[in-house]
Design a protein around this motif. Structure first.
Motif, mmCIF file in Angstrom:
data_model
loop_
_atom_site.group_PDB
_atom_site.id
_atom_site.type_symbol
_atom_site.label_atom_id
_atom_site.label_comp_id
_atom_site.label_asym_id
_atom_site.label_seq_id
_atom_site.Cartn_x
_atom_site.Cartn_y
_atom_site.Cartn_z
ATOM 1 N N ASP A 17 -1.135 2.249 7.560
ATOM 2 C CA ASP A 17 -0.334 3.289 6.909
ATOM 3 C C ASP A 17 0.928 2.710 6.292
ATOM 4 N N GLY A 18 1.281 3.206 5.108
ATOM 5 C CA GLY A 18 2.505 2.775 4.443
ATOM 6 C C GLY A 18 2.376 1.464 3.692
ATOM 7 N N SER A 19 1.156 1.020 3.452
ATOM 8 C CA SER A 19 0.937 -0.285 2.812
ATOM 9 C C SER A 19 1.231 -0.269 1.317
ATOM 10 N N ASP A 20 1.550 -1.447 0.805
ATOM 11 C CA ASP A 20 1.786 -1.659 -0.616
ATOM 12 C C ASP A 20 0.674 -2.540 -1.181
ATOM 13 N N VAL A 21 0.502 -2.494 -2.506
ATOM 14 C CA VAL A 21 -0.496 -3.307 -3.192
ATOM 15 C C VAL A 21 0.213 -4.125 -4.268
ATOM 16 N N TYR A 22 -0.052 -5.435 -4.268
ATOM 17 C CA TYR A 22 0.538 -6.365 -5.236
ATOM 18 C C TYR A 22 -0.566 -7.116 -5.964
ATOM 19 N N LEU A 23 -0.247 -7.581 -7.156
ATOM 20 C CA LEU A 23 -1.169 -8.423 -7.913
ATOM 21 C C LEU A 23 -0.380 -9.541 -8.572
ATOM 22 N N ARG A 24 -0.980 -10.732 -8.556
ATOM 23 C CA ARG A 24 -0.455 -11.873 -9.313
ATOM 24 C C ARG A 24 -1.589 -12.366 -10.187
ATOM 25 N N VAL A 25 -1.432 -12.246 -11.504
ATOM 26 C CA VAL A 25 -2.447 -12.726 -12.439
ATOM 27 C C VAL A 25 -2.251 -14.226 -12.592
ATOM 28 N N THR A 26 -3.296 -14.998 -12.292
ATOM 29 C CA THR A 26 -3.184 -16.461 -12.340
ATOM 30 C C THR A 26 -3.696 -17.047 -13.645
ATOM 31 N N ALA A 27 -4.509 -16.289 -14.379
ATOM 32 C CA ALA A 27 -5.006 -16.780 -15.665
ATOM 33 C C ALA A 27 -5.445 -15.600 -16.524
ATOM 34 N N SER A 28 -4.881 -15.533 -17.727
ATOM 35 C CA SER A 28 -5.299 -14.534 -18.704
ATOM 36 C C SER A 28 -4.887 -15.017 -20.084
ATOM 37 N N PRO A 29 -5.808 -14.911 -21.067
ATOM 38 C CA PRO A 29 -5.463 -15.337 -22.420
ATOM 39 C C PRO A 29 -4.624 -14.306 -23.173
ATOM 40 N N VAL A 30 -4.496 -13.106 -22.634
ATOM 41 C CA VAL A 30 -3.769 -12.028 -23.309
ATOM 42 C C VAL A 30 -2.920 -11.257 -22.298
ATOM 43 N N ASP A 31 -1.963 -10.486 -22.807
ATOM 44 C CA ASP A 31 -1.221 -9.575 -21.942
ATOM 45 C C ASP A 31 -2.184 -8.549 -21.363
ATOM 46 N N LEU A 32 -1.963 -8.171 -20.109
ATOM 47 C CA LEU A 32 -2.797 -7.164 -19.448
ATOM 48 C C LEU A 32 -1.924 -6.033 -18.941
ATOM 49 N N ARG A 33 -2.450 -4.833 -18.963
ATOM 50 C CA ARG A 33 -1.833 -3.677 -18.316
ATOM 51 C C ARG A 33 -2.834 -3.245 -17.252
ATOM 52 N N ILE A 34 -2.426 -3.364 -15.988
ATOM 53 C CA ILE A 34 -3.335 -3.138 -14.868
ATOM 54 C C ILE A 34 -2.768 -2.048 -13.968
ATOM 55 N N ARG A 35 -3.660 -1.228 -13.430
ATOM 56 C CA ARG A 35 -3.260 -0.174 -12.498
ATOM 57 C C ARG A 35 -4.276 -0.114 -11.367
ATOM 58 N N PHE A 65 0.601 3.531 0.682
ATOM 59 C CA PHE A 65 -0.759 4.051 0.772
ATOM 60 C C PHE A 65 -1.092 4.411 2.213
ATOM 61 N N ARG A 66 -1.892 5.420 2.391
ATOM 62 C CA ARG A 66 -2.356 5.821 3.723
ATOM 63 C C ARG A 66 -3.526 4.954 4.171
ATOM 64 N N ALA A 67 -3.634 4.758 5.471
ATOM 65 C CA ALA A 67 -4.790 4.056 6.023
ATOM 66 C C ALA A 67 -6.054 4.827 5.647
ATOM 67 N N GLY A 68 -7.095 4.110 5.286
ATOM 68 C CA GLY A 68 -8.356 4.719 4.889
ATOM 69 C C GLY A 68 -8.501 4.913 3.391
ATOM 70 N N THR A 69 -7.402 4.741 2.642
ATOM 71 C CA THR A 69 -7.471 4.859 1.183
ATOM 72 C C THR A 69 -8.300 3.716 0.626
ATOM 73 N N THR A 70 -9.221 4.025 -0.273
ATOM 74 C CA THR A 70 -9.972 2.984 -0.971
ATOM 75 C C THR A 70 -9.479 2.945 -2.410
ATOM 76 N N PHE A 71 -9.327 1.747 -2.940
ATOM 77 C CA PHE A 71 -8.815 1.605 -4.297
ATOM 78 C C PHE A 71 -9.502 0.471 -5.037
ATOM 79 N N CYS A 72 -9.410 0.521 -6.356
ATOM 80 C CA CYS A 72 -9.918 -0.512 -7.243
ATOM 81 C C CYS A 72 -8.814 -0.835 -8.255
ATOM 82 N N LEU A 73 -9.016 -1.891 -9.031
ATOM 83 C CA LEU A 73 -8.097 -2.240 -10.104
ATOM 84 C C LEU A 73 -8.761 -1.950 -11.440
ATOM 85 N N ASP A 74 -7.934 -1.615 -12.421
ATOM 86 C CA ASP A 74 -8.437 -1.235 -13.725
ATOM 87 C C ASP A 74 -7.547 -1.845 -14.799
ATOM 88 N N VAL A 75 -8.157 -2.481 -15.798
ATOM 89 C CA VAL A 75 -7.419 -2.966 -16.957
ATOM 90 C C VAL A 75 -7.332 -1.809 -17.941
#
Length: 91
Positions: A17-35, A65-75
């Protein structure tokens, strides 16, 4: 903390419970907008975060985020080229 660098489009589960989600893009040829979005429901999603090409900074995608939440990433937008990164969650 859970970390994953393979299959960035996989479903992930929050276990602390109370978790955060982070992303570090390590390689991309273009700017990305991710959610994050709730698995199976694109209507429940975070705001897109800009990841400029070549910038390897770790950025916050979502908080408390609450425990049990399932999530994905989207460009968001047309930039669908191959990219790599590291996702951290349950932090």
């Amino acid at each position: 903390m859970r970390t994953a660098s393979a299959d960035l489009h996989a479903v992930r589960t929050i276990t602390v419970d109370g978790s955060d989600v982070y992303l570090r893009v390590t390689a991309s040829p273009v700017d990305l907008r991710i959610r994050w979005f709730r698995d199976g429901d694109h209507r429940v999603a975070g705001s897109p975060v800009l990841f400029p090409a070549g910038d390897r900074s770790r950025r916050l995608l979502g908080t408390n985020f609450r425990a049990g939440t399932t999530f994905c990433l989207d460009v968001v937008g047309e930039a669908r080229q191959d990219w790599r990164g590291v996702v951290d969650w349950n932090v």
